[in-house]
Design an enzyme around this catalytic site. Structure first.
Site, PDB file in Angstrom:
ATOM      1  N   ASP A 112       0.808  -1.228   0.000  1.00  0.00           N
ATOM      2  CA  ASP A 112       0.000   0.000   0.000  1.00  0.00           C
ATOM      3  C   ASP A 112       0.836   1.271   0.000  1.00  0.00           C
ATOM      4  O   ASP A 112       2.040   1.242   0.244  1.00  0.00           O
ATOM      5  CB  ASP A 112      -0.960  -0.006   1.204  1.00  0.00           C
ATOM      6  CG  ASP A 112      -0.359  -0.696   2.417  1.00  0.00           C
ATOM      7  OD1 ASP A 112       0.837  -0.515   2.677  1.00  0.00           O
ATOM      8  OD2 ASP A 112      -1.084  -1.440   3.103  1.00  0.00           O
ATOM      9  N   ASP A 143      -7.929  -3.234  14.115  1.00  0.00           N
ATOM     10  CA  ASP A 143      -9.309  -3.484  13.674  1.00  0.00           C
ATOM     11  C   ASP A 143      -9.407  -4.700  12.744  1.00  0.00           C
ATOM     12  O   ASP A 143     -10.437  -4.931  12.123  1.00  0.00           O
ATOM     13  CB  ASP A 143      -9.899  -2.231  12.996  1.00  0.00           C
ATOM     14  CG  ASP A 143      -9.144  -1.829  11.728  1.00  0.00           C
ATOM     15  OD1 ASP A 143      -8.187  -2.530  11.341  1.00  0.00           O
ATOM     16  OD2 ASP A 143      -9.528  -0.812  11.110  1.00  0.00           O
ATOM     17  N   HIS A 156      -7.559  -5.256   9.977  1.00  0.00           N
ATOM     18  CA  HIS A 156      -7.251  -5.064   8.551  1.00  0.00           C
ATOM     19  C   HIS A 156      -5.953  -5.774   8.153  1.00  0.00           C
ATOM     20  O   HIS A 156      -5.061  -5.974   8.976  1.00  0.00           O
ATOM     21  CB  HIS A 156      -7.219  -3.576   8.170  1.00  0.00           C
ATOM     22  CG  HIS A 156      -6.081  -2.773   8.727  1.00  0.00           C
ATOM     23  ND1 HIS A 156      -6.246  -1.533   9.308  1.00  0.00           N
ATOM     24  CD2 HIS A 156      -4.750  -3.005   8.782  1.00  0.00           C
ATOM     25  CE1 HIS A 156      -5.072  -1.051   9.679  1.00  0.00           C
ATOM     26  NE2 HIS A 156      -4.141  -1.927   9.374  1.00  0.00           N
ATOM     27  N   GLU A 196      -9.868  -2.332   5.191  1.00  0.00           N
ATOM     28  CA  GLU A 196     -10.521  -2.076   6.469  1.00  0.00           C
ATOM     29  C   GLU A 196     -11.771  -2.951   6.603  1.00  0.00           C
ATOM     30  O   GLU A 196     -12.248  -3.517   5.608  1.00  0.00           O
ATOM     31  CB  GLU A 196     -10.898  -0.592   6.563  1.00  0.00           C
ATOM     32  CG  GLU A 196      -9.692   0.362   6.555  1.00  0.00           C
ATOM     33  CD  GLU A 196      -8.906   0.372   7.870  1.00  0.00           C
ATOM     34  OE1 GLU A 196      -8.898  -0.629   8.600  1.00  0.00           O
ATOM     35  OE2 GLU A 196      -8.274   1.406   8.156  1.00  0.00           O
TER      36      GLU A 196
HETATM   37  C1  F6R Z   1       1.239  -1.804   6.130  1.00  0.00           C
HETATM   38  C2  F6R Z   1      -0.083  -2.424   6.165  1.00  0.00           C
HETATM   39  C3  F6R Z   1      -0.873  -2.503   7.416  1.00  0.00           C
HETATM   40  C4  F6R Z   1      -0.043  -2.747   8.677  1.00  0.00           C
HETATM   41  C5  F6R Z   1      -0.935  -2.728   9.916  1.00  0.00           C
HETATM   42  C6  F6R Z   1      -0.139  -2.921  11.189  1.00  0.00           C
HETATM   43  O1  F6R Z   1       1.798  -1.849   4.830  1.00  0.00           O
HETATM   44  O2  F6R Z   1      -0.543  -2.821   5.153  1.00  0.00           O
HETATM   45  O3  F6R Z   1      -1.822  -3.516   7.298  1.00  0.00           O
HETATM   46  O4  F6R Z   1       0.602  -3.986   8.565  1.00  0.00           O
HETATM   47  O5  F6R Z   1      -1.606  -1.505   9.964  1.00  0.00           O
HETATM   48  O6  F6R Z   1       0.699  -1.825  11.383  1.00  0.00           O
HETATM   49  P1  F6R Z   1       1.824  -1.866  12.506  1.00  0.00           P
HETATM   50  O7  F6R Z   1       2.788  -2.913  12.082  1.00  0.00           O
HETATM   51  O8  F6R Z   1       2.463  -0.496  12.451  1.00  0.00           O
HETATM   52  O9  F6R Z   1       1.156  -2.183  13.781  1.00  0.00           O
END
Ligand code: F6R
Length: 261
Positions: free
Chosen positions: A67, A136, A138, A143
């Protein structure tokens, strides 16, 4: 789903790195799907160490990131381009032409997303996808409510995700609300998936993803449909799993060569 519980994030990250090393050694021109955020940092540190000290060769590897924030130029310090360059790419011998991250400044999001999907296909598909998980539930930035068949597209972040990720932005900086993300369908097409989750704040999402029903309300639960999904957890992230003892027991039963990957 294989669930591997380790004492801490560093140990779990090292183990996940060994699985990636095996992937690259078996297929030097592997296509890797990569994630940003805090979670993969121990993994990237270990891959960098393997490259520097043990000669792990990334020269034929291709990567696709999950992303990027819409509105941030690749050079912007909070962009995922910059994040990946700083924390991983500049430390290994990966060719710049082989790195793919959605362009957050595109004027035609739809065309870019279709092109991203085509490039993944043209590269032969993703051999191994690294994921984190949001509080959440994702994966990527799919989401809750995202279609389980979704492809790369624009998504709006939830207030929960915005608040979780505010730590990466300085006060007064604009935090984008929109992203381009691979879809859940795109992620499920990968041949192998490694999801890493560390810390007690991930425990609920992990339990829902691994042991709850498959539902768009918990996007990571879609991984239950994948034949080769591995979850690397630290103890706090595993604390709400009802079958944690069984997962530990399964891992303990493995022969040493499989445990050490
Ligand atoms: C990042 C991504 C997100 C993160 C998730 C956890 O490229 O796609 O799904 O993996 O938000 O983020 P952290 O690791 O910062 O807790």
């Amino acid at each position: 789903m294989e669930i591997i519980v380790q004492s801490d994030a560093e140990t779990a990250g090292k183990l996940a790195a060994r699985m990636i090393r095996r992937q690259i050694e078996t297929k030097p021109d592997s296509v890797l799907g990569l994630a940003t955020g805090g979670t993969p940092l121990p993994l990237y540190r270990e891959l960098i160490r393997m490259h520097k000290e043990e000669g792990l060769d990334f020269s034929r590897v291709t990567t696709f990131n999950l992303d990027e924030y819409i509105g941030l130029a690749p050079e912007h310090p909070r962009s995922y381009h910059a994040f990946m360059h700083e924390t991983f790419f500049r430390h290994v011998n990966i060719s710049a032409d082989s790195i793919h991250i959605p362009d957050g400044l595109t004027r035609d999001v739809e065309a870019l997303c279709a092109d991203y999907e085509s490039r993944i296909l043209a590269a032969g598909g993703i051999d191994l996808q690294v994921l984190g998980i949001g509080t959440d539930g994702h994966i990527g930035f799919n989401e809750p409510g995202s279609s389980l068949a979704s492809r790369t597209r624009i998504k709006t972040l939830t207030p929960q995700t915005l608040s979780d990720n505010a730590r990466f932005f300085e006060e007064g900086e604009i935090q984008p609300h929109h992203v381009i993300t691979m879809g859940i369908g795109t992620i499920l097409d990968s041949r192998r998936i490694l999801l890493l989750a560390f810390g007690a704040n991930k425990a609920e999402a992990v339990a829902a993803a691994a042991e709850g029903p498959i539902t768009a309300s918990v996007p990571a639960s879609a991984l239950q449909l994948h034949p080769k999904a591995h979850l690397f957890l630290d103890e706090p992230a595993a604390e709400k799993l009802t079958r944690a003892d069984y997962y530990r027991w399964v891992y303990d039963q493995k022969p040493g060569w499989q445990k050490n990957i």
